[in-house]
Design an enzyme around this catalytic site. Structure first.
Site, PDB file in Angstrom:
ATOM      1  N   ASP A  93       0.816  -1.211   0.000  1.00 18.35           N
ATOM      2  CA  ASP A  93       0.000   0.000   0.000  1.00 18.35           C
ATOM      3  C   ASP A  93       0.849   1.260   0.000  1.00 18.35           C
ATOM      4  OD1 ASP A  93      -1.876  -1.925   0.329  1.00 18.35           O
ATOM      5  OD2 ASP A  93      -2.425  -1.395   2.376  1.00 18.35           O
TER       6      ASP A  93
ATOM      7  N   ASP B 196      -3.158   5.100  -2.436  1.00 19.40           N
ATOM      8  CA  ASP B 196      -2.371   4.020  -1.860  1.00 19.40           C
ATOM      9  C   ASP B 196      -1.765   3.286  -3.060  1.00 19.40           C
ATOM     10  OD1 ASP B 196      -3.364   4.751   0.587  1.00 19.40           O
ATOM     11  OD2 ASP B 196      -4.415   2.860   0.993  1.00 19.40           O
TER      12      ASP B 196
ATOM     13  N   ASP C 275      -6.077  -4.932  -6.093  1.00 21.72           N
ATOM     14  CA  ASP C 275      -5.595  -6.315  -6.122  1.00 21.72           C
ATOM     15  C   ASP C 275      -6.517  -7.330  -5.435  1.00 21.72           C
ATOM     16  OD1 ASP C 275      -4.930  -5.189  -3.707  1.00 21.72           O
ATOM     17  OD2 ASP C 275      -2.814  -5.751  -3.736  1.00 21.72           O
TER      18      ASP C 275
ATOM     19  N   SER D 225     -11.234  -5.717   5.630  1.00 22.15           N
ATOM     20  CA  SER D 225     -11.256  -6.079   4.216  1.00 22.15           C
ATOM     21  C   SER D 225     -12.381  -7.070   3.951  1.00 22.15           C
ATOM     22  CB  SER D 225      -9.928  -6.707   3.814  1.00 22.15           C
ATOM     23  OG  SER D 225      -8.912  -5.778   4.007  1.00 22.15           O
ATOM     24  N   SER D 226     -12.654  -7.286   2.658  1.00 21.11           N
ATOM     25  CA  SER D 226     -13.777  -8.149   2.302  1.00 21.11           C
ATOM     26  C   SER D 226     -13.320  -9.602   2.164  1.00 21.11           C
ATOM     27  CB  SER D 226     -14.362  -7.690   0.970  1.00 21.11           C
ATOM     28  OG  SER D 226     -13.471  -8.075  -0.062  1.00 21.11           O
TER      29      SER D 226
ATOM     30  N   CYS E  51      -0.776  -7.936  -0.988  1.00 26.14           N
ATOM     31  CA  CYS E  51      -0.710  -6.726  -0.163  1.00 26.14           C
ATOM     32  C   CYS E  51       0.532  -6.688   0.715  1.00 26.14           C
ATOM     33  CB  CYS E  51      -1.908  -6.658   0.768  1.00 26.14           C
ATOM     34  SG  CYS E  51      -3.459  -6.543  -0.077  1.00 26.14           S
TER      35      CYS E  51
ATOM     36  N   ARG F 199     -17.667  -7.660  -8.927  1.00 23.90           N
ATOM     37  CA  ARG F 199     -17.207  -6.291  -9.195  1.00 23.90           C
ATOM     38  C   ARG F 199     -16.641  -6.182 -10.609  1.00 23.90           C
ATOM     39  NH1 ARG F 199     -13.141  -6.025  -4.095  1.00 23.90           N
ATOM     40  NH2 ARG F 199     -14.662  -6.174  -2.408  1.00 23.90           N
TER      41      ARG F 199
ATOM     42  N   HIS G  55      -8.085  -0.655  -3.184  1.00 22.12           N
ATOM     43  CA  HIS G  55      -6.987  -1.491  -3.667  1.00 22.12           C
ATOM     44  C   HIS G  55      -7.463  -2.457  -4.758  1.00 22.12           C
ATOM     45  CE1 HIS G  55      -5.036  -0.665   0.496  1.00 22.12           C
ATOM     46  NE2 HIS G  55      -5.157   0.416  -0.246  1.00 22.12           N
TER      47      HIS G  55
END
Ligand SMILES: C[S@@+](CC[C@H](N)C(=O)[O-])C[C@H]1O[C@@H](n2cnc3c(N)ncnc32)[C@H](O)[C@@H]1O
Length: 745
Positions: free
Chosen positions: A469, A555, A608, A659-660, A714, A625, A606
């Site tokens: 990031d 980021d 990625d 985060s998801s 990440c 998405r 982000h």
């Protein structure tokens, strides 16, 4: 006086453990100390260090008690002295003539437990460290020859062993006769005498493991040696030491090896002439028997001290190729990764004349898939909970914990949570090194410090786990991101030393930092957090999130590379001004910057975990998405294929992760047909192998790192890949001007 509390078994315990503090007792009265350790067990300066560290922990938002179980308290008393009483002010020279008592299991001299067999794996680790440069290795203290045998299992040129005790020395002479590599015994005399005969800058590695010869030097004898060690070490030489008789006691005083090292070892090392950036430390698992008189912990500290300069190239086991694993190495800890303990900036180094180094290190990464040669892997040390702030209003995912804790926790994360993540990060280092990738680690810094600028303040900072990031390599340029969260404002400092080294070693490298944003309130859309889901859906296709366009913000993980073209996602962490800044900076180098939109993500952050470039003309896409139609057309026109990633095999998120479930997609491509994937994501592993053409899919455990908001991609920063500025988008087109106008006007 150190207060040691028994651990109460309360309903809240689990919740309290998660946030790294002791549960509040149900009873209104404060807990009574179960045991007190006498102050005179510790030399004065150690008590001072202990007090300082306790004061530091009291400054944390939540109190951190030294918590021990009752049985551990007993053990603390038993081992607090570390050994049977040593005589005070005893003259060292007597040691030479003392008779040894030697069995298969232990060596005793003068009634003291000098060495025991259970230390064998630990000795193997110390030997592995001391022999990393090959060449001439000095060992101090022969004892039971356990470490000496381990040293001999490595390809070295000479093994100089210093030993004081006459009986032990006789065995050393016999050992020398049958040794594989040349052994030079020095003694029987104290090292304080024999070391004088070893010339300056003449040895490649040192293993120091002696024994305190009187009460006064229990905690300090290694420090007397350290100055001499620096004198005899060649530039680039490596040293390790152990003093379990001291550490067995001190470890009860500190929450972690990091804290212990900082408070009780580092000051002496600096005083002996070492620099902070030369100091590293690892923890190593040990299993002392219950009746051990001097040690009762399940890990031991391995200091790794490397004198500045380039190591001479001997036939060392750590230079080039893989190690030849002997039985010693098989006992190595899975926590092999190193973490630097230095946080001080070395100004002296900056004064040196700069010239390219002989080994030709370089910064280079044009793509996401070029053969990986070098990369940085994050560390979880000193991680804190992100504070509530305009860029992030965090939530506890676990409903039970949410109920118990009531509010988002503050201050440091629990040591258990840090250790679990570090174990996985260190394992990733092992895997990468096994694939021939050189790895580097960020500095360990104290993220519990508050931050105050003219525009904002935060009560603590975060962690240097997701290095991706903070910085990106684009071709031959390292670009420091602005960051978007206040608690991450200075996270880049953890890789500052790496950047400095790279820049000095690679004359072609460019080092750029995006303008430091004010992160004042006007850079955030404060009302965003009050929007209902319906409001957010209404704004979704306009790409309006919680940051404004007052100043560039991004980021580095919002960017993905495809040679001459890079793609940047507007998100909660990257604004259009950030994309425009990148475009203007990179255009003179012929790099084309494009935006990539994901209109069905309500809170993107982000790229990625959404759009993962796997190789030339192949992207792993997120089924929930999809990329905007206009953007998709651009990729397709240039011959790119999209492969939808399936749903995660394990969609669960750790309680405090922001985060998801799509961290499942955060894979790390380390070569044109090699990829690392979280071990539970079996479906994705199959997909990569059978549909995406990866010959090697390496599963690694990484779920404990999810807590910190990232997975494999990440937590890494690729500093060197073998690749070029390929042109995979010959059919160019402009970004949608209306969108930029709308956001930037
Ligand atoms: C803990 S044992 C070493 C164990 C050894 N590493 C092994 O693996 O078996 C310590 C040794 O250091 C020696 N020793 C203690 N003080 C010394 C000194 N000042 N100079 C040289 N040797 C010393 C002791 O006689 C003993 O043999």
């Amino acid at each position: 006086m150190l207060e040691v509390f028994p651990l109460p078994v309360l309903l809240q315990e689990r919740a309290a453990e998660q946030v790294g503090c002791k549960a509040q007792p149900d009873s209104p009265s404060a807990p009574q100390p179960a045991v007190s350790l006498e102050q005179d067990m510790f030399p004065k300066h150690f008590m001072t260090a202990a007090r300082i560290s306790r004061r530091a922990s009291l400054q944390c938002c939540r109190p951190r008690f030294v918590v021990q179980t009752a049985s551990k308290c007993q053990k603390a008393i038993q081992t607090a002295k570390g050994y049977a009483e040593l005589p005070s002010a005893a003259e060292r020279g007597r040691w030479v003539a003392e008779k040894e008592q030697l069995t298969e299991e232990r060596l005793d001299i003068e009634g003291h437990p000098v060495m025991q067999r259970w230390e064998t794996p630990y000795m193997g680790k110390l030997a592995e460290v001391a022999t990393r440069n090959g060449g001439r290795v000095v060992e101090v203290g022969f004892g039971m020859a356990i470490s000496a045998k381990a040293v001999q299992s490595y390809p070295i040129e000479e093994h100089i062993i210093l030993e004081a005790n006459r009986d032990v020395f006789k065995r050393l002479e016999d050992f020398a006769k049958g040794a594989t590599s040349k052994v030079t015994p020095m003694g029987p005399e104290l090292w304080q005498t024999s070391i004088k005969r070893i010339p300056d800058n003449s040895v490649d590695g040192i293993l120091y493991d002696t024994y305190p010869l009187n009460k006064e030097e229990q905690h300090t004898h290694q420090f007397d040696f350290l100055r001499e060690a620096r004198r005899i070490l060649k530039p680039g030489g490596i040293m390790t030491y152990c003093n379990l008789t001291s550490l067995g006691v001190l470890r009860h005083e500190y929450a972690s090896w990091d804290e212990l090292f900082e408070a009780t070892q580092k000051p002496h090392l600096l005083a002996a002439g070492y620099h902070a950036d030369e100091l590293l430390v690892e923890a190593f698992p040990v299993e002392p028997p219950k009746d051990c008189e001097y040690y009762s912990h399940d890990t031991a500290m391995v200091p790794i001290i490397r004198k500045r300069g380039n190591a001479s190239r001997h036939s060392s086991h750590s230079l080039g190729g893989r190690r030849s694993f002997s039985s010693w190495h098989q006992q190595q800890s899975p926590w092999r990764g190193q973490r630097s303990f230095g946080t001080e900036v070395n100004h002296a180094a900056a004064q040196h004349k700069m010239r390219p180094k002989a080994d030709g290190r370089k910064l280079n990464a044009w793509t996401q898939w070029g053969e990986l040669k070098e990369c940085v892997v994050g560390v979880a040390d000193n991680a804190c909970f992100p504070p509530v702030q305009p860029a992030m209003i965090p939530e506890i995912n676990d409903p039970v914990l949410r109920k118990v804790l009531g509010e988002w926790p503050r201050g440091r994360k629990s040591q258990r949570c840090v250790d679990a993540a570090n174990e996985e990060l260190d394992n990733l280092v092992n895997v990468l090194e096994g694939e021939g990738v050189k790895t580097l680690r960020p500095e360990v810094m104290d993220w519990s410090q508050p931050l105050k600028t003219p525009f904002f303040s935060v009560e603590n900072q975060y962690v240097a786990c997701c290095v991706r990031d903070t910085i990106i390599t684009v071709g031959k340029t390292a670009i420091e991101a602005t960051m978007s969260r206040r608690d991450r404002y200075f996270e880049i400092l953890a890789v500052r030393q790496i950047l400095r080294d790279l820049w000095r070693e690679d004359p072609e490298m460019l080092w750029k930092a995006a303008p430091k944003p004010s992160m004042a309130d006007d850079m955030y859309n404060l009302s965003w957090w009050d929007w209902t889901e319906k409001d957010r859906y209404e704004h979704m296709h306009k790409y309006q999130y919680c940051i404004t366009n007052e100043e560039p913000l991004f980021d580095a993980a919002d960017i993905t590379r495809c040679g001459k073209d890079i793609f940047v996602q507007p998100s909660m962490t990257c604004n259009y001004a950030g994309i425009e800044w990148l475009r203007r900076e990179l255009a003179p180098q012929g790099i084309r910057v494009h935006s990539a939109h994901f209109p069905y993500d309500l809170a993107p952050s982000h790229i990625d975990c959404t759009f993962v470039v796997l190789g030339p003309r192949l992207v792993l896409t997120n089924p929930e998405r999809p990329i905007a139609a206009r953007d998709a057309a651009f990729w397709k026109e240039n011959g790119w294929d999209f492969v939808d990633c399936g749903q995660p095999d394990n969609p669960e998120r750790p309680a405090f992760s922001q985060s998801s479930k799509w961290l499942s997609m955060n894979i790390f491509v380390i070569g044109p047909s090699k990829v690392i994937v979280e071990e539970q994501e079996k479906g994705l592993q199959e997909l990569l192998k059978h549909r995406c053409g990866f010959e090697t899919v390496i599963p690694v455990p990484f779920r404990n790192v999810f807590e910190y908001g990232g997975s494999l991609h990440c937590s890494t920063w690729d500093t060197c890949r073998e690749d070029d500025m390929v042109d995979l988008f010959p059919k160019q087109r402009d970004d949608d001007p209306a969108l930029f106008e709308q956001h930037l006007s």
